[in-house]
Design a protein around this motif. Structure first.
Motif, PDB file in Angstrom:
ATOM      1  N   PHE A 126       0.793  -1.021   0.177  1.00 16.23           N
ATOM      2  CA  PHE A 126      -0.058   0.017   0.122  1.00 16.23           C
ATOM      3  C   PHE A 126       0.631   1.167  -0.066  1.00 16.23           C
ATOM      4  CE2 PHE A 126      -3.237  -2.803   2.065  1.00 16.23           C
ATOM      5  CZ  PHE A 126      -4.004  -2.802   1.471  1.00 16.23           C
ATOM      6  N   TYR A 127       0.476   2.266  -0.708  1.00 16.54           N
ATOM      7  CA  TYR A 127       0.866   3.663  -0.661  1.00 16.54           C
ATOM      8  C   TYR A 127       0.172   4.321   0.462  1.00 16.54           C
ATOM      9  CZ  TYR A 127       3.045   3.044  -5.485  1.00 16.54           C
ATOM     10  OH  TYR A 127       3.295   2.810  -6.491  1.00 16.54           O
ATOM     11  N   VAL A 128       1.001   5.378   1.011  1.00 18.88           N
ATOM     12  CA  VAL A 128       0.351   6.147   1.983  1.00 18.88           C
ATOM     13  C   VAL A 128       0.585   7.618   1.235  1.00 18.88           C
ATOM     14  CG1 VAL A 128       0.710   7.502   4.100  1.00 18.88           C
ATOM     15  CG2 VAL A 128       1.002   5.184   4.197  1.00 18.88           C
ATOM     16  N   GLY A 129      -0.556   8.361   1.259  1.00 22.83           N
ATOM     17  CA  GLY A 129      -0.801   9.543   0.625  1.00 22.83           C
ATOM     18  C   GLY A 129      -0.352  10.759   1.475  1.00 22.83           C
ATOM     19  N   ALA A 130       0.392  11.545   0.870  1.00 20.78           N
ATOM     20  CA  ALA A 130       0.985  12.825   1.556  1.00 20.78           C
ATOM     21  C   ALA A 130      -0.028  13.959   1.452  1.00 20.78           C
ATOM     22  CB  ALA A 130       2.222  13.275   1.040  1.00 20.78           C
ATOM     23  N   THR A 131      -0.183  14.740   2.590  1.00 17.46           N
ATOM     24  CA  THR A 131      -1.092  15.772   2.505  1.00 17.46           C
ATOM     25  C   THR A 131      -0.377  16.878   3.467  1.00 17.46           C
ATOM     26  OG1 THR A 131      -2.099  15.510   4.555  1.00 17.46           O
ATOM     27  CG2 THR A 131      -3.162  14.244   2.792  1.00 17.46           C
ATOM     28  N   LYS A 132      -0.922  18.018   3.071  1.00 15.70           N
ATOM     29  CA  LYS A 132      -0.337  19.319   3.712  1.00 15.70           C
ATOM     30  C   LYS A 132      -0.343  19.314   5.466  1.00 15.70           C
ATOM     31  CE  LYS A 132      -0.926  22.280  -0.332  1.00 15.70           C
ATOM     32  NZ  LYS A 132      -1.455  23.445  -0.914  1.00 15.70           N
ATOM     33  N   GLN A 133      -1.388  18.181   5.804  1.00 18.09           N
ATOM     34  CA  GLN A 133      -1.551  18.363   7.023  1.00 18.09           C
ATOM     35  C   GLN A 133      -0.792  16.920   7.972  1.00 18.09           C
ATOM     36  OE1 GLN A 133      -4.327  18.521   4.737  1.00 18.09           O
ATOM     37  NE2 GLN A 133      -4.163  20.740   5.129  1.00 18.09           N
ATOM     38  N   ASN A 134      -0.435  15.929   7.273  1.00 13.95           N
ATOM     39  CA  ASN A 134       0.286  14.853   7.740  1.00 13.95           C
ATOM     40  C   ASN A 134       1.718  14.707   7.671  1.00 13.95           C
ATOM     41  OD1 ASN A 134       0.623  13.995   4.870  1.00 13.95           O
ATOM     42  ND2 ASN A 134      -0.424  12.061   5.369  1.00 13.95           N
ATOM     43  N   VAL A 135       2.365  15.957   7.127  1.00 12.71           N
ATOM     44  CA  VAL A 135       3.647  15.875   6.681  1.00 12.71           C
ATOM     45  C   VAL A 135       4.671  15.318   8.023  1.00 12.71           C
ATOM     46  CG1 VAL A 135       5.902  17.092   6.343  1.00 12.71           C
ATOM     47  CG2 VAL A 135       3.658  17.610   5.065  1.00 12.71           C
ATOM     48  N   ASP A 136       4.238  15.703   9.310  1.00 10.95           N
ATOM     49  CA  ASP A 136       4.987  15.366  10.579  1.00 10.95           C
ATOM     50  C   ASP A 136       4.894  13.657  10.713  1.00 10.95           C
ATOM     51  OD1 ASP A 136       5.838  17.902  10.720  1.00 10.95           O
ATOM     52  OD2 ASP A 136       4.432  18.541  12.219  1.00 10.95           O
ATOM     53  N   GLN A 137       3.889  12.957  10.271  1.00 16.22           N
ATOM     54  CA  GLN A 137       3.666  11.890  10.463  1.00 16.22           C
ATOM     55  C   GLN A 137       4.278  10.537   9.134  1.00 16.22           C
ATOM     56  OE1 GLN A 137      -0.443  10.745  11.152  1.00 16.22           O
ATOM     57  NE2 GLN A 137      -0.823  13.000  11.184  1.00 16.22           N
ATOM     58  N   LEU A 138       4.832  11.570   8.114  1.00 13.28           N
ATOM     59  CA  LEU A 138       5.101  10.663   7.096  1.00 13.28           C
ATOM     60  C   LEU A 138       6.455   9.714   7.151  1.00 13.28           C
ATOM     61  CD1 LEU A 138       4.568  13.197   4.073  1.00 13.28           C
ATOM     62  CD2 LEU A 138       3.122  11.249   5.003  1.00 13.28           C
ATOM     63  N   ALA A 139       7.467  10.153   8.146  1.00 12.51           N
ATOM     64  CA  ALA A 139       8.719   9.586   8.441  1.00 12.51           C
ATOM     65  C   ALA A 139       8.378   7.945   9.096  1.00 12.51           C
ATOM     66  CB  ALA A 139       9.669  10.389   9.188  1.00 12.51           C
ATOM     67  N   ALA A 140       7.245   8.268   9.987  1.00 10.44           N
ATOM     68  CA  ALA A 140       6.866   6.965  10.657  1.00 10.44           C
ATOM     69  C   ALA A 140       5.949   6.210   9.863  1.00 10.44           C
ATOM     70  CB  ALA A 140       5.930   7.393  11.919  1.00 10.44           C
TER      71      ALA A 140
END
Length: 443
Positions: A126-140
């Motif tokens: 699965f891909y995880v979508g990037a948003t302007k709101q979830n940037v801080d969670q993307l590395a995890a």
């Protein structure tokens, strides 16, 4: 001396090994390849005489419309999408995040993961979508089990999945370290040009609106940010001669996907013949760009091929342009259409394997996938390079019921799909029950 006992032996075919074609007697135990020179017996022995044994082929770009609740059963679900995949010789798929409930956080990702058991016919990432709101969670999020990559829609998406400006894209690229996948059309150019077209215009205007500069501008911007941040970027569905030429100078940070459609269909013929069923993003382009795509394949610039399988109800496709739904089906037809290109001499079978097995495994870091070699997952796609068939709609598993390749005759067909040492498709028939698992990725 007695030989070893195996769960499965595949013998008699021509195996596409990492170092070339060879006869092999492939021994499988507990879902893994044990040897390429099995001397013992097995619970099941498959004669592949007259066939080529490929490593399990991967479609790294699908939209199965299912966030874990099968909310669009008349269009597609994880079950129907993966059913079509294995019927078409695909052993693993990587599913995009733009579902009704987008995959953008731990809860939505968990719902998609939980939906795999008992529903998926093939293995799944699965891909995880990037948003302007979830940037801080993307590395995890990018290190969560089953995640193949972060996906950025830099041009035209649904909901809050659009990340179109340079500052936001750079924030995303600095959040994590794995390769990040991009839809790279330039949203600003798209919006500036949209008003120049009227409702009911010819479907071919889709390629005029989303012109080559729209794609090339998006890719140039992303490459500048990739170089600045050092973050590797996988540019999805590259479709223009300008992009292929430009990306040659960025191989330190860039990898490249092309779609089956951008290799095998061209404007204006596709729009004249298919109408709305040629409308996709980025659009099908003229022969100049198709030939550039093939040169990029021949030169080794292209790393992966995907289908961008994106089903819609026939009623949504029937709407006049520009309101027609953009997106085409392709997961089930991908292998036969590309085998036909092998038959036509456009690429070798070895290059097909590189683009559709080894390439996706390498680019996304899929553990145990992409090669016929000891220790790898026992995933195989057995194909008959000489079988000539017409792609019929009644063969398709997708509930939407249509394909832009329907009615086309191809030479080359998937005869058997083996996943984890289990035969799940043979001679167009599904075998057993859905037993797909999450793909493991290096983090």
């Amino acid at each position: 001396m007695m030989g070893e006992a195996f769960d499965l032996i595949i013998e008699g075919g021509i195996a596409m090994l990492p170092w070339g074609e060879a006869e092999a007697r492939i021994g499988v135990r507990e879902g893994r390849i044990v040897t390429l020179a099995a001397t013992g017996d097995a619970a099941r022995i498959i004669s592949a005489r007259g066939l080529h044994v490929l490593p399990g082929l991967i479609d790294p770009h699908v939209h199965f419309r299912d966030s874990g609740a099968a909310e669009l059963p008349s269009v597609e679900t994880l079950e129907t999408g993966t059913r079509g995949a294995v019927l078409g010789g695909i052993t693993a798929i990587f599913d995009m995040p733009n579902t009704a409930t987008p995959a953008i956080d731990i809860a939505s990702l968990a719902a998609k993961r939980e939906s795999v058991s008992g529903r998926a016919w093939c293995d799944v990432g699965f891909y995880v979508g990037a948003t302007k709101q979830n940037v801080d969670q993307l590395a995890a999020l990018e290190t969560e089990p089953g995640v193949c990559a972060i996906k950025v829609f830099a041009g035209s998406s649904t909901g809050n999945l659009l990340v179109e400006d340079d500052a936001s894209i750079e924030r995303v690229m600095r959040a994590g370290r794995r390769r990040i996948a991009f839809h790279s059309e330039d949203e600003f150019r798209l919006q500036e040009r949209r008003g120049a077209f009227a409702m009911g215009d010819d479907y071919a205007n889709h390629a005029v609106w989303r012109d080559p500069e729209c794609a090339a501008l998006g890719t140039r911007r992303i490459m500048a940010l990739a170089r600045r941040t050092g973050r590797p970027a996988h540019i999805l569905h590259v479709s223009t001669a300008e992009e292929f030429a430009y990306l040659r100078g960025f191989r330190d940070v860039a990898s490249v996907e092309v779609l089956v459609n951008h290799l095998t269909q061209s404007a204006p013929e596709a729009y004249e013949r298919l109408g709305a069923y040629a409308v996709m993003n980025p659009p099908i382009r003229d022969r100049h760009h198709v030939e550039a795509a093939w040169r990029a394949v021949a030169d080794g610039l292209v790393d992966t091929i995907g289908s961008d399988h994106a089903p819609h109800p026939a009623a949504a496709k029937a709407r006049p342009w520009p309101d027609t739904a953009a997106g085409l089906t392709g997961v089930q037809t991908m292998v036969p259409v590309m085998l036909d290109q092998v038959h036509r001499g456009r690429l070798s079978l070895a290059r097909l394997v590189d683009l559709m097995a080894a390439g996706p495994a390498r680019i996304y870091g899929a553990v145990g996938k992409g090669r016929i070699a000891a220790g790898y997952d026992a995933d195989f796609t057995l194909v008959d390079l000489k079988q000539s068939r017409v792609i019929e709609t009644d063969w398709l598993a997708s509930p939407c019921g249509w394909s832009p390749f329907a009615g086309e005759r191809v030479t080359g067909w998937p005869m058997m799909t083996v996943i984890g040492g289990a035969v799940v498709m043979q001679d167009d028939q599904l075998i057993g029950s859905p037993s797909g698992r999450m793909v493991r990725f290096r983090s």
